[in-house]
Design an enzyme around this catalytic site. Structure first.
Site, PDB file in Angstrom:
ATOM      1  N   HIS A 137     -55.070 -15.552  11.152  1.00  0.00           N
ATOM      2  CA  HIS A 137     -55.189 -15.502   9.697  1.00  0.00           C
ATOM      3  C   HIS A 137     -54.638 -16.823   9.152  1.00  0.00           C
ATOM      4  O   HIS A 137     -55.238 -17.419   8.274  1.00  0.00           O
ATOM      5  CB  HIS A 137     -54.458 -14.282   9.150  1.00  0.00           C
ATOM      6  CG  HIS A 137     -54.771 -14.036   7.708  1.00  0.00           C
ATOM      7  ND1 HIS A 137     -56.059 -13.908   7.255  1.00  0.00           N
ATOM      8  CD2 HIS A 137     -53.984 -13.945   6.604  1.00  0.00           C
ATOM      9  CE1 HIS A 137     -56.038 -13.737   5.933  1.00  0.00           C
ATOM     10  NE2 HIS A 137     -54.797 -13.768   5.521  1.00  0.00           N
TER      11      HIS A 137
ATOM     12  N   CYS B  59     -57.941 -10.646   1.246  1.00  0.00           N
ATOM     13  CA  CYS B  59     -58.165 -11.632   2.310  1.00  0.00           C
ATOM     14  C   CYS B  59     -58.704 -11.015   3.594  1.00  0.00           C
ATOM     15  O   CYS B  59     -59.033 -11.745   4.534  1.00  0.00           O
ATOM     16  CB  CYS B  59     -56.873 -12.365   2.609  1.00  0.00           C
ATOM     17  SG  CYS B  59     -56.039 -12.894   1.119  1.00  0.00           S
TER      18      CYS B  59
ATOM     19  N   HIS C 287     -59.043 -21.304   2.479  1.00  0.00           N
ATOM     20  CA  HIS C 287     -58.965 -19.843   2.510  1.00  0.00           C
ATOM     21  C   HIS C 287     -60.071 -19.285   1.615  1.00  0.00           C
ATOM     22  O   HIS C 287     -59.980 -19.371   0.400  1.00  0.00           O
ATOM     23  CB  HIS C 287     -57.587 -19.392   2.032  1.00  0.00           C
ATOM     24  CG  HIS C 287     -57.299 -17.952   2.306  1.00  0.00           C
ATOM     25  ND1 HIS C 287     -58.292 -17.004   2.494  1.00  0.00           N
ATOM     26  CD2 HIS C 287     -56.127 -17.284   2.437  1.00  0.00           C
ATOM     27  CE1 HIS C 287     -57.730 -15.822   2.720  1.00  0.00           C
ATOM     28  NE2 HIS C 287     -56.419 -15.958   2.694  1.00  0.00           N
TER      29      HIS C 287
ATOM     30  N   PHE D 207     -53.266  -9.386   1.364  1.00  0.00           N
ATOM     31  CA  PHE D 207     -52.332  -8.918   0.338  1.00  0.00           C
ATOM     32  C   PHE D 207     -52.576  -7.425   0.166  1.00  0.00           C
ATOM     33  O   PHE D 207     -53.712  -6.946   0.213  1.00  0.00           O
ATOM     34  CB  PHE D 207     -52.626  -9.610  -0.998  1.00  0.00           C
ATOM     35  CG  PHE D 207     -51.868 -10.893  -1.185  1.00  0.00           C
ATOM     36  CD1 PHE D 207     -50.994 -11.373  -0.240  1.00  0.00           C
ATOM     37  CD2 PHE D 207     -52.038 -11.620  -2.356  1.00  0.00           C
ATOM     38  CE1 PHE D 207     -50.295 -12.557  -0.440  1.00  0.00           C
ATOM     39  CE2 PHE D 207     -51.354 -12.814  -2.563  1.00  0.00           C
ATOM     40  CZ  PHE D 207     -50.481 -13.279  -1.612  1.00  0.00           C
TER      41      PHE D 207
ATOM     42  N   LYS E 141     -58.494 -22.346   8.724  1.00  0.00           N
ATOM     43  CA  LYS E 141     -58.312 -22.501   7.271  1.00  0.00           C
ATOM     44  C   LYS E 141     -57.840 -23.904   6.934  1.00  0.00           C
ATOM     45  O   LYS E 141     -58.020 -24.370   5.807  1.00  0.00           O
ATOM     46  CB  LYS E 141     -57.299 -21.487   6.748  1.00  0.00           C
ATOM     47  CG  LYS E 141     -57.844 -20.064   6.654  1.00  0.00           C
ATOM     48  CD  LYS E 141     -56.859 -19.139   5.950  1.00  0.00           C
ATOM     49  CE  LYS E 141     -57.403 -17.726   5.814  1.00  0.00           C
ATOM     50  NZ  LYS E 141     -57.396 -16.972   7.070  1.00  0.00           N
TER      51      LYS E 141
ATOM     52  N   GLU F 224     -47.221 -13.585  11.417  1.00  0.00           N
ATOM     53  CA  GLU F 224     -48.362 -13.474  12.331  1.00  0.00           C
ATOM     54  C   GLU F 224     -47.952 -13.870  13.751  1.00  0.00           C
ATOM     55  O   GLU F 224     -48.334 -13.200  14.720  1.00  0.00           O
ATOM     56  CB  GLU F 224     -49.510 -14.354  11.835  1.00  0.00           C
ATOM     57  CG  GLU F 224     -50.748 -14.271  12.732  1.00  0.00           C
ATOM     58  CD  GLU F 224     -51.997 -14.862  12.086  1.00  0.00           C
ATOM     59  OE1 GLU F 224     -51.886 -15.574  11.081  1.00  0.00           O
ATOM     60  OE2 GLU F 224     -53.091 -14.580  12.618  1.00  0.00           O
TER      61      GLU F 224
END
Lengths: 402, 85
Positions: free
Chosen positions: A294, A162, A331, A390, A326, A305
């Site tokens: 994010h 990501c 995403h 990830f 997003k 976050e």
């Protein structure tokens, strides 16, 4: 040390087939997420996504090109064409060899893989098309952009899940800043909305079946999207000498690794990337007016976050705006940071902060100004774009208006 | 094998413990099973019983599937198996 500016932008994603359409959708808080139209959808539990609709590859590419271009390559080429046209550059002679391509993707030609696994395993075929390998390889998009526009310098693909496109854009920035290139075409692309691409995510049990609601207390997971965004990063003096229109300045970049867990994010690693980007940009934290989060809409990401931002910015965290687009474009995994950079440029240039749509209930663990549901007019001096992948790999970019 | 024994076997394997050390009153946390381990255990349960378990890792506590203890998981699996008929 050279200064680096952005002189072109291009995209295709669920919100629009180009930058103006996408920014208009972001301003209006439009949602690109809807029922997926893909083969074998009835065997999926997750049946929504931010798909590029009404897309006709034959309207853009000929038969020979389609045989070589996976969907993620096609998206990249369309985005690159728009970005390079806006920049007004043509790559000849010395500029051609001083310019390169660095792009992010996670799945590469996943549609090509999916279709051909199906052919050999499900349909029992013993023969596949000769171009499967050059079509599915992760660097196919970067290579085709290089060929199409004659960018002969440093060119490669970055895969950090990501965070892929933020890592890619950060590297492009560093290359120009350090004198290794004059122009870099950078960004990212993803086309994972096929049966296998969604089934794999479904297995992890972090996907929402109804909507992406970042920072909202009732959020229940992420929603996948697809598309590409690319940018022309250019050495400042080069851009100025030719009178180019400058969209924004890339001021800083930092990366970090949590070195913790393969899927659970850690606030400390995210915070180090944020403070690292500020230090690299030589920006006081009070200068940052907006952060494109994010903001995946998962339980784990959003609270981690927010904790990282709160800790990195101290009291200023309550004064800045942070939104997750997003909620609108989904995403895009390896292409997500690139589409999100468009919202950062819009904030700096147009003074419009893209909203976090789908926001329904405040979450005490995400107690920041997330620009809920409606875009806001605000003048901001500098912005950050966060990406936390990830694998615990974090990449944060700092931009400033010009 | 009884449903309860099979569920305990799956949880024990995930926790890398003997089945005798997995007690009904244990929570998965007690057994050292983290969020990724829970997702993997649920996958193993679905495969073993050919059932579909309603579980979202974003909201592990408020689903139709109670994972608060080993006993709760066994009861939930038994209900899903019975539902399947």
């Amino acid at each position: 040390m050279h200064r680096v500016v952005i002189t072109g932008a291009g995209t295709i994603n669920a919100l629009g087939a180009n930058v103006p359409e996408t920014l208009e959708a972001m301003r209006e808080g439009r949602c690109g997420i809807g029922p997926l139209q893909i083969r074998d959808i009835e065997r999926l539990q997750v049946q929504i996504g931010a798909q590029v609709r009404g897309y006709d590859e034959q309207a853009h590419f000929n038969r020979q090109q389609i045989a070589l271009y996976d969907r993620f390559t096609q998206f990249t080429l369309l985005a690159a064409k728009e970005a390079i046209a806006q920049s007004g550059l043509s790559f000849e002679g010395e500029l051609s060899v001083r310019s390169g391509v660095v792009l992010g993707t996670s799945g590469g030609g996943l549609n090509t893989q999916d279709e051909n696994y199906r052919a050999v395993y499900e349909e029992g075929k013993n023969r596949v098309h000769p171009f499967i390998v050059p079509k599915l390889m992760n660097n196919a998009a970067a290579s085709h952009v290089s060929m199409e526009f004659q960018l002969r310098g440093p060119s490669f693909t970055v895969a950090t899940a990501c965070a892929s496109s933020n890592h890619a854009m950060g590297l492009a920035f560093q290359m120009i800043r350090s004198g290794g290139a004059t122009v870099m075409l950078t960004g990212g692309s993803e086309a994972m909305l096929c049966f296998g691409g969604i089934k794999a995510w479904e297995g992890l049990r972090v996907m929402s079946r109804d909507a992406c609601r970042p920072f909202s207390a009732n959020r229940n997971g992420m929603v996948q999207g697809e598309g590409a965004a690319t940018f022309v990063f250019e050495e400042y003096e080069h851009a100025r000498a030719r009178g180019a229109e400058i969209l924004a300045e890339v001021l800083g970049f930092a990366m970090s690794s949590d070195a913790g867990d393969i899927v659970m994010p850690q606030a400390a690693g995210a915070e180090r990337a944020i403070t690292g980007a500020l230090a690299d940009a030589r920006l006081p934290r009070e200068a940052v007016g907006y952060i494109n989060a994010h903001g995946t809409g998962t339980a784990a990401n959003d609270k981690t976050e927010c904790a990282a931002v709160a800790h990195a910015f101290g009291p200023h965290a309550d004064a800045l705006m942070i939104s997750s687009t997003k909620s609108m474009h989904g995403h895009l995994i390896g292409g997500t940071g690139a589409v999100e950079l468009l919202a950062c440029i819009m904030a700096l240039r147009d003074g419009v902060i893209a909203p976090t749509i789908g926001y329904e209930e405040p979450d005490p663990e995400c107690a920041l100004d997330v620009v809920p549901n409606e875009a806001r007019e605000a003048k901001v001096e500098a912005v950050l774009s966060n990406a936390f992948a990830f694998g615990g790999l974090n990449a944060v970019i700092a931009l400033k208006g010009v | 094998m009884r449903t309860a024994d099979k569920v305990i076997e799956i949880i024990a394997e995930q926790a890398m413990l003997d089945t005798a050390d997995v007690r009904p009153e244990h929570s998965l946390d007690d057994l050292g099973i983290d969020s990724l381990g829970i997702v993997e255990s649920i996958f193993a349960i679905e495969e073993a019983f050919d059932i579909s378990v309603p579980f979202n890792a974003n909201a592990p506590d408020d689903g139709a599937f109670d994972i608060s203890s080993v006993a709760a998981i066994i009861a939930a699996v038994e209900a899903l198996v019975a539902e399947k008929g």
